[in-house]
Scaffold this motif. Structure first.
Motif, PDB file in Angstrom:
ATOM      1  N   ALA A  87     -50.944 -36.806  -5.086  1.00 20.45           N
ATOM      2  CA  ALA A  87     -51.962 -35.953  -5.679  1.00 20.45           C
ATOM      3  C   ALA A  87     -51.464 -34.550  -6.004  1.00 20.45           C
ATOM      4  O   ALA A  87     -51.904 -33.942  -6.966  1.00 20.45           O
ATOM      5  N   ASP A  88     -50.555 -34.038  -5.179  1.00 12.83           N
ATOM      6  CA  ASP A  88     -50.081 -32.675  -5.423  1.00 12.83           C
ATOM      7  C   ASP A  88     -48.678 -32.483  -4.851  1.00 12.83           C
ATOM      8  O   ASP A  88     -48.118 -33.378  -4.216  1.00 12.83           O
ATOM      9  N   LEU A 144     -44.368 -35.077 -10.191  1.00 13.43           N
ATOM     10  CA  LEU A 144     -45.629 -35.794  -9.989  1.00 13.43           C
ATOM     11  C   LEU A 144     -45.724 -36.979 -10.944  1.00 13.43           C
ATOM     12  O   LEU A 144     -46.120 -38.077 -10.547  1.00 13.43           O
ATOM     13  N   ARG A 145     -45.343 -36.773 -12.191  1.00 13.21           N
ATOM     14  CA  ARG A 145     -45.383 -37.868 -13.179  1.00 13.21           C
ATOM     15  C   ARG A 145     -44.395 -38.958 -12.799  1.00 13.21           C
ATOM     16  O   ARG A 145     -44.707 -40.152 -12.857  1.00 13.21           O
ATOM     17  N   THR A 146     -43.179 -38.575 -12.395  1.00  9.98           N
ATOM     18  CA  THR A 146     -42.152 -39.555 -12.041  1.00  9.98           C
ATOM     19  C   THR A 146     -42.580 -40.386 -10.836  1.00  9.98           C
ATOM     20  O   THR A 146     -42.433 -41.607 -10.840  1.00  9.98           O
ATOM     21  N   ALA A 163     -43.701 -24.841 -12.385  1.00 10.85           N
ATOM     22  CA  ALA A 163     -44.804 -25.678 -12.869  1.00 10.85           C
ATOM     23  C   ALA A 163     -44.287 -26.893 -13.633  1.00 10.85           C
ATOM     24  O   ALA A 163     -44.836 -27.995 -13.513  1.00 10.85           O
ATOM     25  N   LEU A 164     -43.220 -26.701 -14.409  1.00  8.77           N
ATOM     26  CA  LEU A 164     -42.636 -27.820 -15.146  1.00  8.77           C
ATOM     27  C   LEU A 164     -42.018 -28.841 -14.196  1.00  8.77           C
ATOM     28  O   LEU A 164     -42.174 -30.050 -14.382  1.00  8.77           O
ATOM     29  N   LEU A 165     -41.326 -28.365 -13.172  1.00  6.95           N
ATOM     30  CA  LEU A 165     -40.742 -29.274 -12.180  1.00  6.95           C
ATOM     31  C   LEU A 165     -41.830 -30.027 -11.429  1.00  6.95           C
ATOM     32  O   LEU A 165     -41.687 -31.228 -11.145  1.00  6.95           O
ATOM     33  N   ALA A 166     -42.928 -29.360 -11.111  1.00  7.58           N
ATOM     34  CA  ALA A 166     -44.039 -30.031 -10.440  1.00  7.58           C
ATOM     35  C   ALA A 166     -44.581 -31.155 -11.317  1.00  7.58           C
ATOM     36  O   ALA A 166     -44.770 -32.284 -10.844  1.00  7.58           O
TER      37      ALA A 166
END
Length: 172
Positions: free
Chosen positions: A43-44, A32-34, A25-28
Motif C-alpha cells: 500500500a505504501d 510500488l508499481r513493480t 517520489a519517482l522511486l516510490a
C-alpha cells in the motif's frame, strides 16, 4: 492536451534548486508499481522491502556512488534513471521511470541517451540493464536503442538481462 514545459535532463544532486526533492517520489512510484506487478502489492513505502524503502527515503545515501539523472518539466521531476559507476568496464542502468502522465514524450529515451553519454565519459565499455519480461514497451525501447538480450547475471524469474557496447552505436 495541455502544454508541457520543455523537458531538461539534469544530474542530481546538482545545482538545480528545483530538483532538491530529487527522485524520491519517482522511486516510490517505481517500486510500488513493480511490487504490484510481481504480485506482491504493497500500500505504501513503509511496506516495501528494506532495500527499496531505503532508496526512497534516502536516495542521496543509497545512490552516493552512482549517477542519478532526473528529467524535469519546469520544476517538476517527471523521470529518473540511476547509472552505476563502471566496474570491470561495465555500468548498469537501474530505476528508469517516467511519470505515467508524461509518457510518450521521449523522456525515457532522453534519460537513456544521457546515461549512455555519461557511461562513455566515465570510461565504461558497455552498459547493462535488467527489465521485467512483462514490461514489453521498455524491452522494445531498449532494443531500438541498441541493447540486446544476453545471458542472465540475475537469477530472478522473468527478468530479462540486456547489454549494449558503448562504441557500437555511439552514446545516442
Amino acid at each position: 492536451m495541455t502544454d508541457r514545459a520543455e523537458i531538461s535532463i539534469v544530474r542530481w544532486p546538482g545545482r538545480t534548486p528545483s530538483a532538491d526533492d530529487g527522485p524520491a517520489a519517482l522511486l516510490a512510484a517505481y517500486h510500488l508499481r513493480t511490487e504490484g506487478e510481481k504480485g506482491q502489492a504493497v500500500a505504501d513505502v513503509d511496506e516495501l522491502p528494506d532495500r527499496y524503502r531505503t532508496e526512497v527515503l534516502d536516495p542521496r545515501t543509497a545512490f552516493a556512488d552512482d549517477v542519478v539523472l532526473l528529467a524535469l518539466s519546469g520544476e517538476t521531476a517527471v523521470g529518473c534513471l540511476v547509472l552505476t559507476k563502471p566496474a570491470d568496464g561495465s555500468s548498469e542502468i537501474k530505476r528508469l521511470w517516467t511519470d505515467p502522465g508524461y509518457r510518450g514524450h521521449g523522456i525515457a529515451s532522453g534519460l537513456l541517451g544521457a546515461a549512455l553519454a555519461q557511461a562513455a565519459e566515465s570510461g565504461a565499455g558497455e552498459v547493462r540493464l535488467s527489465v521485467w519480461k512483462w514490461r514489453t514497451g521498455a524491452v522494445a525501447l531498449y532494443e531500438r536503442l541498441g541493447f540486446t538480450v544476453t545471458d542472465s547475471w540475475d537469477e530472478r524469474d522473468q527478468l530479462v538481462c540486456m547489454r549494449r557496447e558503448i562504441g557500437s552505436r555511439g552514446p545516442l
